[in-house]
Design a protein around this motif. Structure first.
Motif, PDB file in Angstrom:
ATOM      1  N   ASP A  93       3.254  77.561-120.331  1.00 28.49           N
ATOM      2  CA  ASP A  93       1.967  77.595-121.013  1.00 28.49           C
ATOM      3  C   ASP A  93       1.941  76.736-122.271  1.00 28.49           C
ATOM      4  N   ASP A  94       3.039  76.087-122.580  1.00 31.42           N
ATOM      5  CA  ASP A  94       3.130  75.405-123.855  1.00 31.42           C
ATOM      6  C   ASP A  94       2.544  73.995-123.795  1.00 31.42           C
ATOM      7  N   VAL A  95       1.358  73.900-123.204  1.00 26.94           N
ATOM      8  CA  VAL A  95       0.765  72.573-123.015  1.00 26.94           C
ATOM      9  C   VAL A  95       0.300  71.957-124.338  1.00 26.94           C
ATOM     10  N   ALA A  96      -0.106  72.776-125.272  1.00 28.61           N
ATOM     11  CA  ALA A  96      -0.582  72.226-126.546  1.00 28.61           C
ATOM     12  C   ALA A  96       0.542  71.482-127.259  1.00 28.61           C
ATOM     13  N   ALA A  97       1.729  72.083-127.287  1.00 32.72           N
ATOM     14  CA  ALA A  97       2.870  71.431-127.924  1.00 32.72           C
ATOM     15  C   ALA A  97       3.244  70.148-127.196  1.00 32.72           C
ATOM     16  N   ALA A  98       3.182  70.197-125.870  1.00 35.49           N
ATOM     17  CA  ALA A  98       3.520  69.011-125.088  1.00 35.49           C
ATOM     18  C   ALA A  98       2.522  67.881-125.345  1.00 35.49           C
ATOM     19  N   ALA A  99       1.241  68.230-125.455  1.00 37.24           N
ATOM     20  CA  ALA A  99       0.221  67.214-125.729  1.00 37.24           C
ATOM     21  C   ALA A  99       0.425  66.600-127.111  1.00 37.24           C
ATOM     22  N   LEU A 100       0.756  67.443-128.078  1.00 38.69           N
ATOM     23  CA  LEU A 100       0.994  66.935-129.436  1.00 38.69           C
ATOM     24  C   LEU A 100       2.187  65.995-129.471  1.00 38.69           C
ATOM     25  N   GLU A 101       3.208  66.319-128.690  1.00 35.35           N
ATOM     26  CA  GLU A 101       4.381  65.448-128.642  1.00 35.35           C
ATOM     27  C   GLU A 101       4.005  64.077-128.091  1.00 35.35           C
ATOM     28  N   ARG A 102       3.184  64.060-127.030  1.00 36.79           N
ATOM     29  CA  ARG A 102       2.740  62.778-126.471  1.00 36.79           C
ATOM     30  C   ARG A 102       1.891  62.014-127.493  1.00 36.79           C
ATOM     31  N   LYS A 103       1.053  62.727-128.206  1.00 32.02           N
ATOM     32  CA  LYS A 103       0.228  62.077-129.226  1.00 32.02           C
ATOM     33  C   LYS A 103       1.115  61.427-130.288  1.00 32.02           C
ATOM     34  N   SER A 104       2.165  62.129-130.666  1.00 31.64           N
ATOM     35  CA  SER A 104       3.078  61.579-131.690  1.00 31.64           C
ATOM     36  C   SER A 104       3.823  60.357-131.166  1.00 31.64           C
ATOM     37  N   GLN A 105       3.925  60.266-129.824  1.00 34.49           N
ATOM     38  CA  GLN A 105       4.584  59.090-129.227  1.00 34.49           C
ATOM     39  C   GLN A 105       3.641  57.898-129.111  1.00 34.49           C
ATOM     40  N   GLY A 106       2.355  58.116-129.434  1.00 35.92           N
ATOM     41  CA  GLY A 106       1.408  57.008-129.408  1.00 35.92           C
ATOM     42  C   GLY A 106       0.420  57.038-128.267  1.00 35.92           C
ATOM     43  N   PHE A 107       0.555  58.006-127.368  1.00 35.05           N
ATOM     44  CA  PHE A 107      -0.431  58.109-126.281  1.00 35.05           C
ATOM     45  C   PHE A 107      -1.785  58.531-126.846  1.00 35.05           C
ATOM     46  N   THR A 108      -2.848  58.109-126.159  1.00 37.21           N
ATOM     47  CA  THR A 108      -4.196  58.507-126.563  1.00 37.21           C
ATOM     48  C   THR A 108      -4.831  59.447-125.552  1.00 37.21           C
ATOM     49  N   ALA A 109      -4.062  59.811-124.516  1.00 38.38           N
ATOM     50  CA  ALA A 109      -4.584  60.721-123.498  1.00 38.38           C
ATOM     51  C   ALA A 109      -3.426  61.366-122.744  1.00 38.38           C
TER      52      ALA A 109
END
Ligand SMILES: [Mg+2]
Length: 238
Positions: A126-142
């Motif tokens: 269920d930890d999708v929010a943390a995973a999305a934030l990690e991708r955002k910090s890597q520079g992804f925009t989606a």
């Protein structure tokens, strides 16, 4: 130039690659695979090799027509993936023979950059929010995510609202300058899709992918007319 051999390579955990050799020393590579059926597709490539060996590798379209439409039984994920991998390898050979990149043969570059999303799963963890934030910090925009595990044809209110809650959690975490796509892998019935997608609208998903299984593709219009969310389909259509 003539095709001399087709060789497949199974690579863990689930890939299959194809090398096509020619009598002029030029080789081409393709990827004939569909998830979970690598050995089956490799067997299909071996059967199609009987037709290809000895032929001109640069007659790509003629070979595609023969391999796709020349058999009594046609289409489906196995045969289509085998032909696709062969097609890639023949284009690779042709580009090498002519000394140009394949994209040049296909009409030339259209853009300098391409936007990508990153998959974050979300099936059961269920930890999708943390995973999305990690991708955002890597520079992804989606990102693209699952918003549910398997569902019943008409699931409970709790299971239904939980889908929207999971997307909302990601939206809250990443903010509004970021896109969220949701892949359902055909897990929604028509009834559930019409019920669930409006619940996702407040979170402005970039798109919802494959709400229905391909067998009911004729009913996809009922889904697009029931929601403003763009619908992506066809991953499993051949
Ligand atoms: Mg998908």
């Amino acid at each position: 130039m003539k095709i001399t051999a087709l060789t497949t390579y199974l690579v863990a955990p689930r890939w299959c690659f194809l090398r096509i050799d020619t009598d002029e020393g030029i080789t081409g590579w393709g990827e004939p695979v569909v998830e979970g059926r690598a050995q089956t597709v490799a067997a299909a490539v071996a059967e199609l090799a009987d037709y290809l060996v000895g032929k001109d590798p640069m007659s790509i379209e003629a070979h595609w027509q023969a391999l796709t439409k020349g058999g009594f039984y046609r289409g489906g994920p196995i045969l289509s993936s085998a032909v696709a991998g062969i097609d890639q390898a023949l284009w690779d050979i042709t580009g090498k023979a002519l000394g140009v990149p394949v994209w040049q043969l296909l009409g030339g570059a259209v853009r300098e950059r391409i936007r990508v999303y990153s998959w974050i799963g979300g099936d059961r963890p269920d930890d999708v929010a943390a995973a999305a934030l990690e991708r955002k910090s890597q520079g992804f925009t989606a990102i693209k995510m699952n918003a549910s595990a398997e569902l019943d044809p008409i699931d409970t209110p709790r299971a239904t609202t939980a889908i929207a809650d999971r997307v909302a959690a990601v939206r809250t975490a990443v903010g509004d300058e970021f896109d969220i796509a949701v892949d359902f892998h055909g897990r929604l019935s028509v009834a559930m899709a019409r019920r669930v997608l409006p619940l996702l609208e407040p979170h402005l998903p970039l798109f919802v992918e494959e709400p229905l299984v391909p067998e009911v593709s004729d009913r996809i219009g009922e889904i697009t007319s029931a929601t403003a969310i763009p619908i992506a389909t066809s991953e499993r259509l051949y």
